[in-house]
Write an enzyme that holds these catalytic residues in place. Structure first.
Site, PDB file in Angstrom:
ATOM      1  N   CYS A  90      -2.196   3.233  -0.923  1.00 45.10           N
ATOM      2  CA  CYS A  90      -1.184   1.761  -0.698  1.00 45.10           C
ATOM      3  C   CYS A  90      -2.024   0.838  -1.364  1.00 45.10           C
ATOM      4  CB  CYS A  90      -0.998   1.618   0.871  1.00 45.10           C
ATOM      5  SG  CYS A  90      -0.497  -0.027   1.427  1.00 45.10           S
ATOM      6  N   CYS A 253       3.737  -5.492  -3.822  1.00 44.69           N
ATOM      7  CA  CYS A 253       3.531  -4.116  -3.553  1.00 44.69           C
ATOM      8  C   CYS A 253       2.689  -3.530  -4.685  1.00 44.69           C
ATOM      9  CB  CYS A 253       4.937  -3.511  -3.474  1.00 44.69           C
ATOM     10  SG  CYS A 253       4.623  -1.559  -3.165  1.00 44.69           S
TER      11      CYS A 253
END
Length: 333
Positions: A90, A253
């Site tokens: 992530c 992101c």
């Protein structure tokens, strides 16, 4: 009855939450962080549900659990947890966790300005910039990223036919570019992103079940990226990434930016050394860069980097008590 306590440092990366569990995480078994991830999913996924879902979290909640690194060449290790699962990698979570770890004195870098991280997707190196005791920027050098598949056609109710590509940047992304039945992100409301994304993901999963060539525990299309024209003049692209059941990433992101750069590089639109500034749905920016070209098990790939910032928002001791009927969380979808 059992009561568990978790000491957390809460933060956000460019608008998306990062809850860093620095105390109370479960003891796990395995020889790698990938093994830890599998053990966590099998025996302790209730921890993720308790800390990420309501009433202690929310649909966008994301975080990490700190561990000692299992690799000798790393400074610190962790697992990623969020409402969509225990992820292999992530990007926004890395930027936030590094910021928390440095500002709270939880890690001592062996080399000033650099850290090596032990995460389920592999070793990830980062560079950071400090202003006094605060971290101003973190650049992560992500895992090899590549275009998995192109021009997959699906029929989405109400939208019609869409042509979608799939790219990997730490997770697998269905990437929807502007086309006949999709004018771009500017044509969709946040509610429409939430409505169409689960349909797109389900249809893509029916067409394609990608498996990482070196780590079979990383598989399946988990994220959907809707792309569009940037609003910020510094950006080259804008996106909304859908994950979990009801979440839109408020940051640009990190793994998504990596997947997007790999996607553009495969189509000849980015080269090694090129920068790609990515804008989020709320206007925050990540600074992406194609560091070099590489290959991965026969795939043409890139080594990307992504830079951004995070801010600590508070300290949080969370109790999970079996007397509470909602001890392990719930979700209203």
């Amino acid at each position: 009855m059992t009561s568990h306590s978790f000491f957390c440092v809460d933060a956000h990366t460019c608008g998306n939450p990062v809850r860093v569990v620095v105390g109370g995480g479960p003891t796990l078994k395995g020889a790698s962080m990938s093994d830890y991830r599998q053990d966590f999913l099998q025996r302790f996924d209730w921890v993720r549900h308790a800390l990420m879902f309501e009433p202690r979290g929310h649909d966008m909640m994301s975080g990490s659990i700190l561990y000692k690194p299992l690799r000798e060449d790393c400074d610190i290790g962790w697992l990623f947890i969020e409402t969509s699962g225990c992820l292999p990698m992530c990007g926004h979570g890395t930027i936030g966790t590094v910021t928390v770890a440095l500002e709270q004195g939880l890690v001592t870098p062996r080399v000033e300005g650099k850290l090596s991280l032990d995460v389920p997707a592999g070793k990830v190196d980062v560079e950071y910039e400090m202003d006094g005791r605060f971290v101003e920027k973190v650049r992560l050098f992500n895992v090899a990223s590549f275009l998995e598949a192109s021009d997959i056609t699906i029929d989405v109710p109400e939208l019609g036919e869409l042509v979608v590509d799939v790219s990997y940047g730490g997770n697998y992304y269905a990437i929807v570019e502007p086309q006949k039945n999709y004018a771009g992100l500017e044509s969709l409301s946040a509610g429409e992103v939430l409505h169409y994304s689960p349909i797109v993901r389900r249809l893509m999963q029916e067409k394609l079940q990608p498996v990482h060539p070196e780590n079979p525990t990383i598989s399946g299309v988990s994220h959907v990226m809707w792309t569009g024209k940037p609003r910020d003049p510094k950006a080259q692209g804008r996106n909304a990434v859908f994950y979990g059941d009801r979440a839109i990433d408020r940051s640009p992101c990190g793994t998504g930016t990596s997947a997007r750069m790999a996607h553009l590089a495969a189509k000849g639109k980015l080269r090694p050394g090129d920068e790609f500034v990515h804008e989020s749905i709320i206007g925050s920016l990540f600074e992406g860069r194609v560091e070099s070209a590489t290959s991965l098990a026969g795939h043409d790939a890139i080594l990307p980097s992504v830079a951004g910032w995070a801010r600590v928002t508070g300290l949080n001791t969370i109790f999970v008590d079996d007397r509470d009927p909602y001890a392990h969380g719930f979700q209203v979808v």
